[in-house]
Write an enzyme that holds these catalytic residues in place. Structure first.
Site, PDB file in Angstrom:
ATOM      1  N   LYS A 123     -44.656 -21.033 -11.252  1.00  0.00           N
ATOM      2  CA  LYS A 123     -45.743 -20.459 -12.050  1.00  0.00           C
ATOM      3  C   LYS A 123     -46.910 -19.970 -11.196  1.00  0.00           C
ATOM      4  CE  LYS A 123     -44.548 -23.128 -16.103  1.00  0.00           C
ATOM      5  NZ  LYS A 123     -44.975 -24.108 -17.125  1.00  0.00           N
TER       6      LYS A 123
ATOM      7  N   ARG B 187     -42.311 -17.351 -13.636  1.00  0.00           N
ATOM      8  CA  ARG B 187     -42.618 -17.177 -15.070  1.00  0.00           C
ATOM      9  C   ARG B 187     -43.753 -16.158 -15.275  1.00  0.00           C
ATOM     10  NH1 ARG B 187     -40.766 -21.544 -18.136  1.00  0.00           N
ATOM     11  NH2 ARG B 187     -38.872 -22.368 -17.198  1.00  0.00           N
TER      12      ARG B 187
ATOM     13  N   LYS C 113     -38.502 -23.974 -12.328  1.00  0.00           N
ATOM     14  CA  LYS C 113     -39.468 -22.949 -12.728  1.00  0.00           C
ATOM     15  C   LYS C 113     -40.576 -22.804 -11.682  1.00  0.00           C
ATOM     16  CE  LYS C 113     -40.340 -25.367 -16.541  1.00  0.00           C
ATOM     17  NZ  LYS C 113     -40.970 -25.985 -17.736  1.00  0.00           N
TER      18      LYS C 113
ATOM     19  N   CYS D 210     -49.749 -28.306 -27.835  1.00  0.00           N
ATOM     20  CA  CYS D 210     -48.444 -27.683 -27.593  1.00  0.00           C
ATOM     21  C   CYS D 210     -47.682 -27.609 -28.912  1.00  0.00           C
ATOM     22  CB  CYS D 210     -47.661 -28.487 -26.575  1.00  0.00           C
ATOM     23  SG  CYS D 210     -46.977 -29.998 -27.274  1.00  0.00           S
TER      24      CYS D 210
ATOM     25  N   CYS E  67     -47.134 -29.298 -21.569  1.00  0.00           N
ATOM     26  CA  CYS E  67     -47.235 -27.860 -21.873  1.00  0.00           C
ATOM     27  C   CYS E  67     -48.645 -27.432 -22.285  1.00  0.00           C
ATOM     28  CB  CYS E  67     -46.241 -27.488 -22.958  1.00  0.00           C
ATOM     29  SG  CYS E  67     -44.541 -27.821 -22.481  1.00  0.00           S
TER      30      CYS E  67
ATOM     31  N   CYS F 215     -45.226 -34.778 -25.759  1.00  0.00           N
ATOM     32  CA  CYS F 215     -44.460 -35.532 -24.751  1.00  0.00           C
ATOM     33  C   CYS F 215     -45.131 -35.322 -23.395  1.00  0.00           C
ATOM     34  CB  CYS F 215     -42.993 -35.082 -24.740  1.00  0.00           C
ATOM     35  SG  CYS F 215     -42.662 -33.670 -23.674  1.00  0.00           S
TER      36      CYS F 215
ATOM     37  N   CYS G 168     -39.628 -28.188 -30.920  1.00  0.00           N
ATOM     38  CA  CYS G 168     -39.375 -28.608 -29.541  1.00  0.00           C
ATOM     39  C   CYS G 168     -38.418 -29.807 -29.498  1.00  0.00           C
ATOM     40  CB  CYS G 168     -40.684 -28.970 -28.836  1.00  0.00           C
ATOM     41  SG  CYS G 168     -40.356 -29.482 -27.146  1.00  0.00           S
TER      42      CYS G 168
ATOM     43  N   ARG H 261     -39.237 -16.147 -25.929  1.00  0.00           N
ATOM     44  CA  ARG H 261     -40.540 -16.038 -25.248  1.00  0.00           C
ATOM     45  C   ARG H 261     -40.640 -14.662 -24.599  1.00  0.00           C
ATOM     46  NH1 ARG H 261     -41.386 -20.887 -21.319  1.00  0.00           N
ATOM     47  NH2 ARG H 261     -41.631 -22.111 -23.214  1.00  0.00           N
TER      48      ARG H 261
HETATM   49 FE1  SRM Z   1     -43.550 -25.987 -21.552  1.00  0.00          FE
HETATM   50  C1  SRM Z   1     -40.442 -27.275 -21.619  1.00  0.00           C
HETATM   51  C2  SRM Z   1     -43.291 -24.983 -24.728  1.00  0.00           C
HETATM   52  C3  SRM Z   1     -46.344 -24.119 -21.163  1.00  0.00           C
HETATM   53  C4  SRM Z   1     -44.350 -27.788 -18.760  1.00  0.00           C
HETATM   54  N1  SRM Z   1     -42.071 -26.057 -22.912  1.00  0.00           N
HETATM   55  C5  SRM Z   1     -40.831 -26.597 -22.729  1.00  0.00           C
HETATM   56  C6  SRM Z   1     -39.923 -26.283 -23.924  1.00  0.00           C
HETATM   57  C7  SRM Z   1     -39.203 -25.004 -23.648  1.00  0.00           C
HETATM   58  C8  SRM Z   1     -38.978 -27.438 -24.354  1.00  0.00           C
HETATM   59  C9  SRM Z   1     -37.562 -27.419 -23.825  1.00  0.00           C
HETATM   60  O1  SRM Z   1     -37.356 -27.308 -22.601  1.00  0.00           O
HETATM   61  O2  SRM Z   1     -36.670 -27.561 -24.648  1.00  0.00           O
HETATM   62  C10 SRM Z   1     -41.015 -26.110 -25.018  1.00  0.00           C
HETATM   63  C11 SRM Z   1     -40.633 -25.253 -26.218  1.00  0.00           C
HETATM   64  C12 SRM Z   1     -41.316 -25.757 -27.449  1.00  0.00           C
HETATM   65  C13 SRM Z   1     -41.221 -24.842 -28.607  1.00  0.00           C
HETATM   66  O3  SRM Z   1     -40.592 -25.226 -29.617  1.00  0.00           O
HETATM   67  O4  SRM Z   1     -41.793 -23.760 -28.578  1.00  0.00           O
HETATM   68  C14 SRM Z   1     -42.190 -25.658 -24.190  1.00  0.00           C
HETATM   69  N2  SRM Z   1     -44.544 -24.685 -22.693  1.00  0.00           N
HETATM   70  C15 SRM Z   1     -44.337 -24.488 -24.015  1.00  0.00           C
HETATM   71  C16 SRM Z   1     -45.445 -23.648 -24.622  1.00  0.00           C
HETATM   72  C17 SRM Z   1     -44.975 -22.739 -25.739  1.00  0.00           C
HETATM   73  C18 SRM Z   1     -46.537 -24.604 -25.110  1.00  0.00           C
HETATM   74  C19 SRM Z   1     -47.564 -24.010 -26.032  1.00  0.00           C
HETATM   75  O5  SRM Z   1     -47.714 -24.613 -27.109  1.00  0.00           O
HETATM   76  O6  SRM Z   1     -48.209 -23.023 -25.717  1.00  0.00           O
HETATM   77  C20 SRM Z   1     -45.951 -22.941 -23.352  1.00  0.00           C
HETATM   78  C21 SRM Z   1     -45.217 -21.663 -23.075  1.00  0.00           C
HETATM   79  C22 SRM Z   1     -45.695 -21.029 -21.815  1.00  0.00           C
HETATM   80  C23 SRM Z   1     -45.174 -19.656 -21.547  1.00  0.00           C
HETATM   81  O7  SRM Z   1     -45.556 -18.740 -22.270  1.00  0.00           O
HETATM   82  O8  SRM Z   1     -44.453 -19.480 -20.558  1.00  0.00           O
HETATM   83  C24 SRM Z   1     -45.602 -23.968 -22.291  1.00  0.00           C
HETATM   84  N3  SRM Z   1     -45.038 -25.896 -20.154  1.00  0.00           N
HETATM   85  C25 SRM Z   1     -46.156 -25.131 -20.244  1.00  0.00           C
HETATM   86  C26 SRM Z   1     -47.127 -25.569 -19.285  1.00  0.00           C
HETATM   87  C27 SRM Z   1     -48.529 -25.005 -19.110  1.00  0.00           C
HETATM   88  C28 SRM Z   1     -48.576 -23.845 -18.163  1.00  0.00           C
HETATM   89  O9  SRM Z   1     -47.547 -23.306 -17.763  1.00  0.00           O
HETATM   90  O10 SRM Z   1     -49.682 -23.456 -17.822  1.00  0.00           O
HETATM   91  C29 SRM Z   1     -46.570 -26.627 -18.602  1.00  0.00           C
HETATM   92  C30 SRM Z   1     -47.277 -27.510 -17.550  1.00  0.00           C
HETATM   93  C31 SRM Z   1     -47.445 -26.832 -16.244  1.00  0.00           C
HETATM   94  C32 SRM Z   1     -46.264 -27.069 -15.377  1.00  0.00           C
HETATM   95  O11 SRM Z   1     -45.284 -26.349 -15.513  1.00  0.00           O
HETATM   96  O12 SRM Z   1     -46.308 -28.033 -14.600  1.00  0.00           O
HETATM   97  C33 SRM Z   1     -45.246 -26.818 -19.153  1.00  0.00           C
HETATM   98  N4  SRM Z   1     -42.541 -27.252 -20.350  1.00  0.00           N
HETATM   99  C34 SRM Z   1     -43.075 -27.944 -19.288  1.00  0.00           C
HETATM  100  C35 SRM Z   1     -42.091 -28.879 -18.805  1.00  0.00           C
HETATM  101  C36 SRM Z   1     -42.269 -29.856 -17.615  1.00  0.00           C
HETATM  102  C37 SRM Z   1     -41.992 -29.192 -16.321  1.00  0.00           C
HETATM  103  C38 SRM Z   1     -42.019 -30.154 -15.166  1.00  0.00           C
HETATM  104  O13 SRM Z   1     -42.363 -29.738 -14.079  1.00  0.00           O
HETATM  105  O14 SRM Z   1     -41.664 -31.324 -15.340  1.00  0.00           O
HETATM  106  C39 SRM Z   1     -40.957 -28.731 -19.633  1.00  0.00           C
HETATM  107  C40 SRM Z   1     -39.633 -29.512 -19.528  1.00  0.00           C
HETATM  108  C41 SRM Z   1     -38.749 -28.987 -18.445  1.00  0.00           C
HETATM  109  O15 SRM Z   1     -38.980 -27.957 -17.823  1.00  0.00           O
HETATM  110  O16 SRM Z   1     -37.765 -29.678 -18.205  1.00  0.00           O
HETATM  111  C42 SRM Z   1     -41.277 -27.720 -20.598  1.00  0.00           C
HETATM  112 FE1  SF4 Z   2     -42.360 -29.895 -26.199  1.00  0.00          FE
HETATM  113 FE2  SF4 Z   2     -43.378 -31.749 -24.636  1.00  0.00          FE
HETATM  114 FE3  SF4 Z   2     -43.829 -29.197 -24.110  1.00  0.00          FE
HETATM  115 FE4  SF4 Z   2     -44.992 -30.294 -26.174  1.00  0.00          FE
HETATM  116  S1  SF4 Z   2     -45.311 -30.888 -24.026  1.00  0.00           S
HETATM  117  S2  SF4 Z   2     -43.927 -28.304 -26.189  1.00  0.00           S
HETATM  118  S3  SF4 Z   2     -43.493 -31.733 -26.873  1.00  0.00           S
HETATM  119  S4  SF4 Z   2     -41.882 -30.159 -24.018  1.00  0.00           S
END
Ligand code: SRM
Ligand code: SF4
Length: 566
Positions: A213, A147, A211, A431, A480, A476, A437, A78
């Protein structure tokens, strides 16, 4: 080892961070290990702070197991892109890297960043070095740190937008970790004499509990979904000048099925700061979370839970102590919409910008729709900027009238001229989910487009093809794609099954609510058909879909995140 910390009470990651010598761990040894395509466990956690996640191709999982092979390991990388702004040269470099070292696609993320998928271990260093050659890095793109800082995506639109983009960049730089580990490991820079003396003045030796944000936005556009952020700044504009920012804290989307103590939450307004104070406020909110966040249970460690545990007034009082002054009273503001306004726009300086819909944020050449080739050619011909939006779209910004003509020609040639896209599709986010993922229960990016086609046809039957409706899907409940802010939200429960959430609003200021659980595609369409028909018949003038389903009580409005059920 620090004697005053009771490690038994803390999550495993706390010890890994503490013992890592400021994010070094044994990454060098893991990278050099020729026997496996993976890293040692602790290094998989530390590599996140360097912007990389170890993954395995889930499509190949069963077959590789059958053949007794190790999983098909590769890495997601990333890139940190504050405010989403890159030059055409940087775009070309990312395009080249994706062809050379990754899976030939670029993913534009929901936080205005690039992701590469499918980079194998032996190519990691070359990839980072190729980014560095064009002044891009992946530092702190993941991990328990601040981030990518988001902001309104079009600095070409007015001087105000340029100002917030610059502020996003400055906040991002200010909150970067200080460890030189990244430069040593990935860029082969010399080890500092005694790296154990590295200090992290902001983060300390265990970094943040989780994290963190930040986003900035300029009303009336809520295009960075400001209420989903740990920390948001809402620009207050008077006489065409930003006089300061309302400060909002405690947003977040992530939830876990079966854990009702986890919930999505909207950030709340706690005051106003001047433009001069914004970096200080960002730093101090981060420090309050560093010192008060839950380090035992990572499911409950985001700022939203810290605030609900302390109470908002106690949180504010603590913040004021760290700041040494009080925030001022917040100022009135209003949002009209979230998402991106697609199409061509003329900027204040006569230059043009095109906001281009990128389905699922995936830049690829597929079935004659050669988006990747088109954008490569456009980047070779323009001097403006490429701006990644927080909705997985792209703005080609700041181009002359001649360049505009050229871009149209290039898009046409490559089968990508934006034709008529339904109001639903324009406002869709999915996502990544499968196949990369590791946390996905169900498809999202690879499935939502076909589901949208089916819902579109129902909308079309009711004359609603053009109606803008925010629809989002994640594989899930981590959220994201920010599904809990959608008017129609889907969250994957298991292969082919989704929870359906309804009732978010079009300006991103209300959470949606669970309507039906564990639905198949047929069940989704059966559920949505009569609601859409009712909406077409019974909506009041200009009433948005999310507001209608609340008024008609298909779901009950969620006022507090902690009332959310999943
Ligand atoms: Fe996310 C984890 C993809 C934005 C909440 N996110 C992940 C992981 C890295 C899975 C992992 O931990 O193994 C995913 C990788 C998937 C892949 O194969 O690419 C992933 N997140 C993404 C992206 C690529 C989604 C997309 O399709 O665009 C976004 C990348 C953002 C970036 O450039 O930094 C992405 N993730 C978000 C957002 C939206 C936002 O930030 O505006 C959220 C919700 C907002 C928030 O943080 O509350 C988000 N991602 C999560 C979470 C849950 C965090 C939590 O508080 O519970 C996880 C899981 C974790 O952290 O344990 C996670
Ligand atoms: Fe993976 Fe769940 Fe985030 Fe989708 S919402 S990219 S399935 S961690």
């Amino acid at each position: 080892m620090n004697d005053f910390i009771n490690w038994d009470e803390l999550s495993e990651l706390e010890r890994i961070k503490y013992e890592s010598n400021y994010l070094r761990g044994t990454l060098v040894e893991s990278l050099a290990d020729p026997i496996t395509g993976s890293l040692a466990f602790a290094d998989t956690q530390l590599s996140k702070f360097h912007g990389m996640y170890q993954q395995a191709d889930r499509d190949l999982e069963k077959e590789r197991k059958r053949q007794k092979l190790e999983p098909a390991y590769s890495f997601l990388i990333r890139v940190r892109v504050p405010g989403g702004v890159v030059s055409p040269k940087q775009w070309l470099q990312m395009d080249w890297i994706s062809e050379e070292y990754a899976n030939h696609t670029l993913k534009l993320t929901t936080r205005q960043a690039f992701q590469l998928h499918g980079v194998i271990k032996t190519n990691l260093k070359k990839t980072i070095q190729a980014m560095n050659a064009e002044l891009m890095d992946t530092i702190a793109a993941c991990g328990d740190v601040n981030r990518n800082v988001m902001c309104h995506p079009n600095p070409a639109e007015s001087e105000l937008h340029a100002e917030v983009a610059d502020t996003a960049r400055r906040i991002s730089e200010h909150l970067l970790p200080s460890s030189t580990a990244y430069h040593e490991i990935w860029l082969d820079q010399k080890l500092i004499a005694d790296s154990k003396k590295d200090v992290e003045p902001l983060y300390g030796d265990r970094y943040l509990p989780r994290k963190f944000k930040i986003a900035i936005t300029i009303p009336p556009y809520n295009d960075s979904d400001i209420f989903s952020q740990d920390l948001g700044f809402i620009a207050i504009v008077e006489k065409n000048r930003i006089v300061g920012y309302n400060v909002i804290v405690g947003g977040g989307m992530g939830t876990t099925f079966g854990m009702p103590e986890t919930y999505p939450r909207l950030a709340e307004v706690i005051g106003f700061c001047t433009s001069e104070q914004i970096i200080d406020v960002a730093e101090k909110v981060l420090l309050v979370q560093r010192d008060n966040g839950n380090r035992q249970n990572r499911k409950l460690s985001r700022l939203k839970y810290t605030i609900d545990r302390l109470g908002i007034e106690a949180f504010k009082a603590e913040l004021h102590k760290y700041l040494g002054y009080e925030l001022q009273e917040s100022k009135p503001f209003a949002f009209t919409r979230n998402g991106d306004r697609l199409g061509w726009k003329k900027g204040v300086d006569g230059k043009w910008s095109l906001s281009l819909f990128v389905e699922g944020g995936r830049v690829a050449d597929r079935n004659g729709f050669n988006l990747k080739s088109a954008l490569r050619e456009a980047a070779q011909h323009i001097n403006g900027q490429f701006i990644l939006t927080g909705n997985q779209n792209l703005v080609i910004a700041n181009v002359s009238a001649d360049e505009k003509k050229k871009i149209i020609e290039i898009l046409k040639k490559n089968g990508v001229l934006p034709g008529e896209i339904s109001g639903l599709r324009q406002n869709s986010i999915a996502c990544v989910a499968l196949n990369t993922c590791g946390l996905a229960f169900a498809e999202a990016e690879r499935y939502l487009p076909s589901l949208v086609t089916k819902i579109e046809s129902i909308l079309d039957q009711h004359g609603l093809f053009k109606e803008e409706i925010v629809i989002r899907m994640t594989g899930c409940p981590n959220g994201c794609g920010r599904p809990y802010l959608a008017e129609i939200g889907f969250v994957g429960k298991s292969e082919g099954h989704y929870n359906l959430y309804l009732g978010g609003n079009f300006n991103g200021t209300r959470l949606n609510a669970l309507y039906k659980e564990t639905l198949t595609e047929d069940e989704i369409l059966t559920e949505l058909t009569p609601i859409i028909a009712d909406y077409a018949q019974g909506r009041s003038d200009g009433e948005k879909f999310g507001d209608f389903v609340i008024r008609k009580q298909y779901v009950k409005e969620i006022i507090k995140g902690s009332d959310f059920r999943h």
